[in-house]
Motif scaffolding. Structure first.
Motif, PDB file in Angstrom:
ATOM      1  N   SER A 178     -81.423  53.706 -12.902  1.00 45.79           N
ATOM      2  CA  SER A 178     -82.382  54.185 -11.902  1.00 45.79           C
ATOM      3  C   SER A 178     -81.828  55.386 -11.168  1.00 45.79           C
ATOM      4  CB  SER A 178     -82.716  53.072 -10.908  1.00 45.79           C
ATOM      5  OG  SER A 178     -83.716  53.535 -10.018  1.00 45.79           O
ATOM      6  N   HIS A 179     -82.709  56.378 -10.997  1.00 44.19           N
ATOM      7  CA  HIS A 179     -82.310  57.579 -10.256  1.00 44.19           C
ATOM      8  C   HIS A 179     -82.361  57.347  -8.760  1.00 44.19           C
ATOM      9  CE1 HIS A 179     -81.704  60.575 -13.304  1.00 44.19           C
ATOM     10  NE2 HIS A 179     -82.731  60.084 -13.952  1.00 44.19           N
ATOM     11  N   PHE A 180     -83.165  56.355  -8.344  1.00 43.00           N
ATOM     12  CA  PHE A 180     -83.258  56.115  -6.897  1.00 43.00           C
ATOM     13  C   PHE A 180     -82.928  54.661  -6.584  1.00 43.00           C
ATOM     14  CE2 PHE A 180     -87.488  55.902  -8.777  1.00 43.00           C
ATOM     15  CZ  PHE A 180     -87.966  54.674  -8.341  1.00 43.00           C
ATOM     16  N   ILE A 240     -72.987  59.137 -29.651  1.00 44.65           N
ATOM     17  CA  ILE A 240     -73.164  60.519 -30.100  1.00 44.65           C
ATOM     18  C   ILE A 240     -74.642  60.710 -30.406  1.00 44.65           C
ATOM     19  CG2 ILE A 240     -72.584  62.227 -31.887  1.00 44.65           C
ATOM     20  CD1 ILE A 240     -69.977  60.478 -32.281  1.00 44.65           C
ATOM     21  N   ARG A 241     -75.261  61.719 -29.768  1.00 43.99           N
ATOM     22  CA  ARG A 241     -76.679  61.995 -30.050  1.00 43.99           C
ATOM     23  C   ARG A 241     -76.854  63.490 -30.255  1.00 43.99           C
ATOM     24  NH1 ARG A 241     -81.215  58.500 -27.276  1.00 43.99           N
ATOM     25  NH2 ARG A 241     -81.887  58.454 -29.448  1.00 43.99           N
ATOM     26  N   GLY A 242     -77.565  63.839 -31.315  1.00 45.70           N
ATOM     27  CA  GLY A 242     -77.780  65.253 -31.611  1.00 45.70           C
ATOM     28  C   GLY A 242     -76.467  65.993 -31.771  1.00 45.70           C
ATOM     29  N   GLY A 243     -75.436  65.290 -32.301  1.00 46.57           N
ATOM     30  CA  GLY A 243     -74.142  65.916 -32.540  1.00 46.57           C
ATOM     31  C   GLY A 243     -73.285  66.041 -31.291  1.00 46.57           C
ATOM     32  N   ARG A 244     -73.825  65.555 -30.146  1.00 45.30           N
ATOM     33  CA  ARG A 244     -73.071  65.673 -28.888  1.00 45.30           C
ATOM     34  C   ARG A 244     -72.584  64.289 -28.465  1.00 45.30           C
ATOM     35  NH1 ARG A 244     -74.180  66.418 -23.314  1.00 45.30           N
ATOM     36  NH2 ARG A 244     -76.333  65.757 -23.568  1.00 45.30           N
ATOM     37  N   ARG A 245     -71.311  64.225 -28.050  1.00 41.98           N
ATOM     38  CA  ARG A 245     -70.741  62.974 -27.572  1.00 41.98           C
ATOM     39  C   ARG A 245     -71.104  62.815 -26.101  1.00 41.98           C
ATOM     40  NH1 ARG A 245     -66.632  60.335 -30.373  1.00 41.98           N
ATOM     41  NH2 ARG A 245     -64.996  59.467 -29.052  1.00 41.98           N
ATOM     42  N   GLY A 299     -76.408  58.573 -12.916  1.00 44.19           N
ATOM     43  CA  GLY A 299     -75.914  59.808 -13.521  1.00 44.19           C
ATOM     44  C   GLY A 299     -77.080  60.744 -13.765  1.00 44.19           C
ATOM     45  N   PRO A 300     -76.787  62.036 -13.903  1.00 47.64           N
ATOM     46  CA  PRO A 300     -77.850  63.027 -14.031  1.00 47.64           C
ATOM     47  C   PRO A 300     -78.648  62.904 -15.331  1.00 47.64           C
ATOM     48  CG  PRO A 300     -75.685  64.048 -14.277  1.00 47.64           C
ATOM     49  CD  PRO A 300     -75.441  62.629 -13.898  1.00 47.64           C
ATOM     50  N   ASN A 301     -79.769  63.589 -15.385  1.00 44.21           N
ATOM     51  CA  ASN A 301     -80.611  63.618 -16.595  1.00 44.21           C
ATOM     52  C   ASN A 301     -79.775  63.951 -17.811  1.00 44.21           C
ATOM     53  OD1 ASN A 301     -83.288  65.274 -14.796  1.00 44.21           O
ATOM     54  ND2 ASN A 301     -83.100  63.128 -15.276  1.00 44.21           N
ATOM     55  N   GLY A 302     -79.970  63.181 -18.866  1.00 47.06           N
ATOM     56  CA  GLY A 302     -79.330  63.485 -20.138  1.00 47.06           C
ATOM     57  C   GLY A 302     -77.919  62.950 -20.271  1.00 47.06           C
ATOM     58  N   VAL A 303     -77.414  62.234 -19.259  1.00 41.61           N
ATOM     59  CA  VAL A 303     -76.020  61.760 -19.310  1.00 41.61           C
ATOM     60  C   VAL A 303     -75.859  60.604 -20.310  1.00 41.61           C
ATOM     61  CG1 VAL A 303     -76.077  60.012 -17.456  1.00 41.61           C
ATOM     62  CG2 VAL A 303     -74.035  61.411 -17.771  1.00 41.61           C
ATOM     63  N   GLY A 304     -76.986  59.886 -20.570  1.00 45.39           N
ATOM     64  CA  GLY A 304     -76.918  58.833 -21.583  1.00 45.39           C
ATOM     65  C   GLY A 304     -77.299  57.434 -21.106  1.00 45.39           C
ATOM     66  N   SER A 359     -80.315  55.952 -20.810  1.00 48.01           N
ATOM     67  CA  SER A 359     -81.268  55.298 -21.730  1.00 48.01           C
ATOM     68  C   SER A 359     -80.587  54.998 -23.054  1.00 48.01           C
ATOM     69  CB  SER A 359     -82.476  56.205 -22.003  1.00 48.01           C
ATOM     70  OG  SER A 359     -83.126  56.504 -20.810  1.00 48.01           O
ATOM     71  N   SER A 360     -79.721  55.902 -23.498  1.00 43.46           N
ATOM     72  CA  SER A 360     -79.028  55.692 -24.773  1.00 43.46           C
ATOM     73  C   SER A 360     -78.178  54.429 -24.704  1.00 43.46           C
ATOM     74  CB  SER A 360     -78.142  56.898 -25.111  1.00 43.46           C
ATOM     75  OG  SER A 360     -78.925  58.067 -25.182  1.00 43.46           O
ATOM     76  N   LEU A 361     -77.500  54.218 -23.570  1.00 49.26           N
ATOM     77  CA  LEU A 361     -76.659  53.023 -23.425  1.00 49.26           C
ATOM     78  C   LEU A 361     -77.526  51.760 -23.463  1.00 49.26           C
ATOM     79  CD1 LEU A 361     -74.057  51.507 -22.893  1.00 49.26           C
ATOM     80  CD2 LEU A 361     -74.248  52.094 -20.464  1.00 49.26           C
TER      81      LEU A 361
END
Ligand SMILES: Nc1ncnc2c1ncn2[C@@H]1O[C@H](COP(=O)(O)OP(=O)(O)OP(=O)(O)O)[C@@H](O)[C@H]1O
Length: 193
Positions: A174-176, A11-16, A35-40, A42-44
């Motif tokens: 990685s995105h690519f 959960i980051r910024g109140g969002r799961r 996964g797309p930008n912001g999916v998590g 880096s958080s993982l």
């Protein structure tokens, strides 16, 4: 098992971001996170290396991790060679590993340059050399190909291949496509709660 993730949520910024995440990785396995930008992604990676708490679920590691993310984590005012030696000493890594990492990442000619003068790609190569030199069994790589030219991407791929062939474990976001055959892949889009 080197990494075991069970019922993990973030959960980051109140969002799961994700929930119920499950996977295990053995020695000699490599996992690509997509996964797309912001999916998590880096958080993982940050949860796995203990920089973000796990409030739900669990992560267990049976090897020490080394992390390369967008920060070089090298003293900007030290010469590159010295800055890398500082970490190698902290990691109690054998000195031949550091020499090999500097050579593998094509940094020999830059060793006397202060870290602050490195270009974006050179800084990324330096962060990767820090991980290679650490002797850590588990590499956590957040967008390791960002900023790298073709030759450096090739060098990264060869280093990843060698690490896995030697029984190491890698988790990379990685995105690519990277020039490494990952043994596993997880698209975090499909782990949204
Ligand atoms: N310190 C923070 N506080 C609150 N929310 C944050 C914080 N850091 C990141 N986030 C949010 O967490 C979400 C996941 O970010 P994260 O960096 O893990 O995504 P990502 O999949 O790695 O993205 P990208 O592909 O852009 O690198 C994003 O929506 C981001 O805005």
């Amino acid at each position: 098992m080197i990494v075991s993730v069970s019922g993990l949520a973030c959960i980051r910024g109140g969002r799961r971001l994700y929930a119920g995440l499950e996977f295990t990785l053995a020695a000699g396995e490599s996992l690509r996170l997509t996964g797309p930008n912001g999916v998590g992604k880096s958080s993982l990676i940050r949860q796995i290396c203990g920089l973000l708490p796990c409030t739900e679920g669990s992560i267990s590691l049976s090897a020490s991790p080394a992390l390369a993310d967008e920060r070089a984590a090298l003293d900007a005012d030290r010469r590159l060679g010295e800055a890398l030696r500082f970490w190698a000493r902290l990691d109690s890594a054998p000195s031949d590993l550091l020499d090999q990492a500097i050579e593998r990442m094509g940094l020999d000619a830059l060793a006397e340059l202060p870290v602050r003068m490195l270009s974006t790609g050179q800084r990324k190569r330096a962060a990767l050399a820090r991980v290679l030199a650490s002797g850590a069994a588990l590499w956590l790589l957040d967008e390791p190909g960002n900023g790298l030219d073709d030759a450096s991407l090739g060098a990264l791929g060869r280093a990843m291949d060698a690490h896995v062939a030697g029984g190491g474990t890698i988790i990379a976001a990685s995105h690519f496509d990277l020039p490494h055959s990952f043994t596993r892949s997880i698209d975090l889009r499909y782990c949204a709660p």
